[in-house]
Design a protein around this motif. Structure first.
Motif, short mmCIF file in Angstrom:
data_model
loop_
_atom_site.label_atom_id
_atom_site.label_comp_id
_atom_site.label_asym_id
_atom_site.label_seq_id
_atom_site.Cartn_x
_atom_site.Cartn_y
_atom_site.Cartn_z
N MET A 57 8.96 -12.25 18.59
CA MET A 57 9.08 -11.00 17.85
C MET A 57 9.63 -11.21 16.44
O MET A 57 9.07 -10.66 15.48
CB MET A 57 9.95 -10.01 18.64
N PRO A 58 10.70 -11.97 16.25
CA PRO A 58 11.14 -12.20 14.86
C PRO A 58 10.10 -12.94 14.02
O PRO A 58 10.01 -12.72 12.81
CB PRO A 58 12.43 -13.02 15.01
N LEU A 59 9.28 -13.79 14.65
CA LEU A 59 8.21 -14.46 13.92
C LEU A 59 7.17 -13.44 13.45
O LEU A 59 6.65 -13.54 12.33
CB LEU A 59 7.54 -15.52 14.80
N CYS A 60 6.89 -12.44 14.29
CA CYS A 60 5.98 -11.36 13.90
C CYS A 60 6.54 -10.57 12.73
O CYS A 60 5.82 -10.25 11.77
CB CYS A 60 5.76 -10.41 15.08
N VAL A 61 7.83 -10.23 12.80
CA VAL A 61 8.46 -9.42 11.76
C VAL A 61 8.50 -10.17 10.43
O VAL A 61 8.17 -9.63 9.37
CB VAL A 61 9.87 -8.99 12.20
N GLY A 62 8.92 -11.43 10.48
CA GLY A 62 8.99 -12.23 9.26
C GLY A 62 7.63 -12.42 8.61
O GLY A 62 7.49 -12.31 7.38
N THR A 63 6.62 -12.68 9.43
CA THR A 63 5.26 -12.85 8.91
C THR A 63 4.74 -11.55 8.33
O THR A 63 4.08 -11.53 7.28
CB THR A 63 4.32 -13.33 10.03
N SER A 64 5.06 -10.43 9.00
CA SER A 64 4.65 -9.12 8.50
C SER A 64 5.22 -8.85 7.11
O SER A 64 4.53 -8.36 6.22
CB SER A 64 5.10 -8.03 9.48
N LEU A 65 6.49 -9.17 6.92
CA LEU A 65 7.11 -8.97 5.61
C LEU A 65 6.41 -9.79 4.53
O LEU A 65 6.23 -9.32 3.40
CB LEU A 65 8.60 -9.33 5.67
N ALA A 66 6.02 -11.01 4.88
CA ALA A 66 5.31 -11.85 3.91
C ALA A 66 3.94 -11.28 3.58
O ALA A 66 3.49 -11.30 2.43
CB ALA A 66 5.18 -13.27 4.46
N ILE A 67 3.26 -10.74 4.59
CA ILE A 67 1.95 -10.14 4.38
C ILE A 67 2.05 -8.94 3.46
O ILE A 67 1.15 -8.66 2.65
CB ILE A 67 1.34 -9.71 5.74
N ILE A 68 3.15 -8.20 3.55
CA ILE A 68 3.33 -6.98 2.78
C ILE A 68 3.43 -7.24 1.28
O ILE A 68 3.10 -6.38 0.47
CB ILE A 68 4.60 -6.24 3.29
N ILE A 69 3.85 -8.43 0.88
CA ILE A 69 4.08 -8.71 -0.55
C ILE A 69 2.85 -8.39 -1.40
O ILE A 69 2.91 -7.52 -2.29
CB ILE A 69 4.55 -10.16 -0.77
N PRO A 70 1.71 -9.07 -1.19
CA PRO A 70 0.56 -8.76 -2.07
C PRO A 70 0.00 -7.37 -1.84
O PRO A 70 -0.46 -6.71 -2.78
CB PRO A 70 -0.46 -9.84 -1.70
N THR A 71 0.05 -6.89 -0.58
CA THR A 71 -0.46 -5.55 -0.28
C THR A 71 0.34 -4.48 -1.03
O THR A 71 -0.24 -3.55 -1.61
CB THR A 71 -0.39 -5.29 1.23
N SER A 72 1.67 -4.61 -1.02
CA SER A 72 2.52 -3.63 -1.70
C SER A 72 2.31 -3.66 -3.21
O SER A 72 2.31 -2.61 -3.86
CB SER A 72 3.99 -3.90 -1.38
N ILE A 73 2.12 -4.84 -3.75
CA ILE A 73 1.92 -4.97 -5.20
C ILE A 73 0.65 -4.22 -5.62
O ILE A 73 0.65 -3.44 -6.59
CB ILE A 73 1.85 -6.44 -5.62
N ARG A 74 -0.44 -4.44 -4.88
CA ARG A 74 -1.70 -3.77 -5.22
C ARG A 74 -1.60 -2.27 -5.02
O ARG A 74 -2.11 -1.48 -5.82
CB ARG A 74 -2.84 -4.35 -4.38
N SER A 75 -0.95 -1.85 -3.92
CA SER A 75 -0.80 -0.43 -3.65
C SER A 75 0.05 0.25 -4.73
O SER A 75 -0.30 1.33 -5.23
CB SER A 75 -0.15 -0.23 -2.26
N PHE A 76 1.17 -0.39 -5.11
CA PHE A 76 2.05 0.16 -6.12
C PHE A 76 1.34 0.30 -7.46
O PHE A 76 1.45 1.34 -8.14
CB PHE A 76 3.28 -0.73 -6.28
N ASN A 77 0.59 -0.71 -7.85
CA ASN A 77 -0.13 -0.65 -9.11
C ASN A 77 -1.16 0.48 -9.13
O ASN A 77 -1.35 1.16 -10.15
CB ASN A 77 -0.81 -1.99 -9.40
N ALA A 78 -1.81 0.69 -7.98
CA ALA A 78 -2.82 1.76 -7.89
C ALA A 78 -2.16 3.13 -8.01
O ALA A 78 -2.67 4.02 -8.70
CB ALA A 78 -3.59 1.64 -6.57
#
Length: 283
Positions: A57-78
């Protein structure tokens, strides 16, 4: 047996790629990082890869946070391009949110899997009920509170987001709507919060997981170069391309929906997330 295993992995690969696209869509539409989708899919991936339950479960959470980085950047810019982001709120939250994320990462070093799931159930459930059944009279105030209260909220959002593996979108959106901010502005501003949470959160989970992963040298997928602490590079490679590509489409969709439809869709989404983890927690 071998053919069955290959078929299972093939279906999982398709599911992960589809989840990446859904993660990007949710990031754009709801101003969230998509962790609520990424975490359960990653959980199944790591189960097939025979990752021990103690660290799955912590591996899922940590990986999820890393995945969010580029997704959040693109979403924020839009969202920022449409002028919907309240930068003054992000400036006040910047430091306390990061402090909260660091503290949440430290907790993750020692917390059992049930803690992560319980946080999901509580936060997503309350948020969903508020959006689906709440009335305009359900407010904590007519405008955003003063700086001391905002700092406290920012810290709490950072801690809970780090434990959930999310970009903080549903937390900050709920907070802003409780203080009479329009749902479109709340979602747009929350997309910027995802950047503040995901970057230090990823670093924190790498550091928190590094000594734990050393306890499982027999599990190849937990060791570098396939994983860095509680961040799986396999998960990143599978999720990021589709999630990053779809996020701007979600942002455009959000601004085309009415206030009530957007609130209802967000509420249903959050209740489904809560139900999903409640079943895992109490089943």
């Amino acid at each position: 047996m071998h053919d069955a295993s290959l078929l299972e992995y093939a279906w999982l690969l398709v599911a992960v790629l589809a989840a990446g696209a859904l993660t990007g869509l949710l990031a754009g539409v709801f101003g969230v990082g998509g962790g609520a989708v990424a975490v359960p899919i990653l959980y199944e991936l790591f189960r097939l890869l025979e990752v021990p339950e103690a660290v799955r479960m912590p591996l899922c959470v940590g990986t999820s946070l890393a995945i969010i980085i580029p997704t959040s950047i693109r979403s924020f810019n839009a969202h920022r391009a449409k002028g919907a982001v309240d930068l003054s709120i992000l400036r006040v939250w910047a430091v306390p949110v990061v402090v909260g994320v660091v503290m949440g990462s430290v907790i993750a070093r020692f917390a059992p899997a049930a803690v992560f799931m319980a946080v999901f159930v509580l936060v997503a459930g309350v948020s969903g009920i508020r959006l689906l059944f709440g009335k305009d009279s359900w407010r904590l105030g007519d405008d955003i509170p003063g700086r001391p209260v905002m700092v406290g909220y920012g810290w709490l959002i950072g801690v809970l987001s780090a434990l959930m593996g999310i970009g903080g979108g549903q937390l900050s959106s709920m907070f802003m709507t409780f203080y009479n901010r329009p749902i479109h502005q709340a979602i747009a501003t929350s997309s910027g919060l995802g950047i503040l949470i995901s970057v230090p959160g990823t670093v924190g989970y790498i550091l928190a997981g590094w000594p734990r992963m050393a306890d499982y040298p027999e599990v190849a997928v937990l060791q570098p170069p396939l994983a860095l602490g509680y961040v799986s590079l396999i998960g990143l490679v599978l999720f990021i391309p589709t999630s990053t590509m779809i996020a701007p489409m979600g942002a455009r969709l959000a601004h085309s929906l009415s206030k009530r439809r957007l609130e209802a869709a967000f509420g249903i989404f959050l209740l489904l997330v809560s139900l999903r983890f409640a079943v895992s927690l109490f089943g």
